[in-house]
Design an enzyme around this catalytic site. Structure first.
Site, PDB file in Angstrom:
ATOM      1  N   CYS A 109       0.516  -1.261   0.286  1.00 21.97           N
ATOM      2  CA  CYS A 109      -0.373  -0.320   0.403  1.00 21.97           C
ATOM      3  C   CYS A 109       0.764   1.630  -0.343  1.00 21.97           C
ATOM      4  O   CYS A 109       1.776   1.393   0.554  1.00 21.97           O
ATOM      5  CB  CYS A 109      -1.565  -0.235   1.115  1.00 21.97           C
ATOM      6  SG  CYS A 109      -2.352   1.364   1.297  1.00 21.97           S
ATOM      7  N   GLU A 115      -3.890   1.511  -5.920  1.00 21.41           N
ATOM      8  CA  GLU A 115      -3.144   0.359  -6.253  1.00 21.41           C
ATOM      9  C   GLU A 115      -2.764  -0.007  -7.584  1.00 21.41           C
ATOM     10  O   GLU A 115      -4.234   0.762  -8.522  1.00 21.41           O
ATOM     11  CB  GLU A 115      -3.554  -1.201  -6.289  1.00 21.41           C
ATOM     12  CG  GLU A 115      -2.486  -2.763  -6.081  1.00 21.41           C
ATOM     13  CD  GLU A 115      -1.098  -1.646  -5.498  1.00 21.41           C
ATOM     14  OE1 GLU A 115      -0.373  -1.133  -5.772  1.00 21.41           O
ATOM     15  OE2 GLU A 115      -0.825  -1.778  -3.853  1.00 21.41           O
TER      16      GLU A 115
END
Length: 208
Positions: free
Chosen positions: A2, A98
């Site tokens: 992340c 992402e």
């Protein structure tokens, strides 16, 4: 992993969902939160007051920036294992990014509510705990942040100790259902931190 997320909820929206909590000024209106920046976190020592932490640890051996901690090895790595008892935290967010190649995708809960990343902190810095990706990632990436359901926030931020229960929480296969969509590649540059980061992006055809 992340590497970017958002904290766009207004103070009023946060208080409606979480009740009376204290929030720092930097909490809302952020569309491209990145490592080395200050982020809002709720810590075990004061779970109703969001405080500021710099996102990322410095590796004491290599000096490299560490922004994520793998849930599978938390109890083994020297950098993290001693933090599990009393240095757990929640990093509130309302979405995260992402990438597949250079194309960013934006993930939110179905109701687009605030949620919490599981994290660890020390000396004014924090990291986000990650896990193996589930069906929410739909082939975009093999890792994802550990998202703790609001019903488990108090358990994660419980008083010092309870390391076993903390590990159970972050190793759980239960995550909220997420939606995803391709967004503007503006988010690829940290200097871009505005609503334009969430503009629609092109759809790649090789996700499945």
């Amino acid at each position: 992993m992340c590497g970017r997320f958002t904290q766009t909820k207004t103070r009023e929206e946060v208080l409606k969902q979480l009740g009376e909590v204290e929030l720092p000024p930097l909490f809302h209106g952020r569309y491209n939160v990145a490592p080395t920046q200050n982020v809002a976190v709720f810590r075990q020592s004061n779970p109703t007051k969001a405080q500021q932490c710099i996102w990322g640890f410095q590796n004491p051996h290599s000096g490299a920036l560490v922004i994520n901690a793998r849930s599978e090895t938390l109890a083994e790595r020297p950098m993290f294992k001693d933090l599990l008892a009393a240095n757990r935290c929640l990093i509130p967010a309302d979405g995260f990014y992402e990438w597949k190649g250079k194309q960013p995708y934006y993930f939110q809960t179905l109701k687009q509510q605030l949620f919490g990343f599981a994290g660890l902190w020390r000396e004014g810095r924090c990291v986000i705990i990650t896990r193996a990706a589930d069906q929410n990632m739909q082939g975009i990436h093999h890792r994802m942040p550990v998202i703790i359901d609001q019903t488990q926030w108090n358990n994660w931020l419980a008083s010092p100790g309870k390391v076993t229960s903390a590990l159970t929480i972050v190793s759980s296969d239960v995550t909220p259902q997420l939606t995803s969509r391709p967004v503007s590649r503006r988010v690829n540059k940290v200097v871009n931190d505005d609503a334009g980061c969430l503009d629609p992006g092109e759809i790649q055809g090789d996700l499945f």
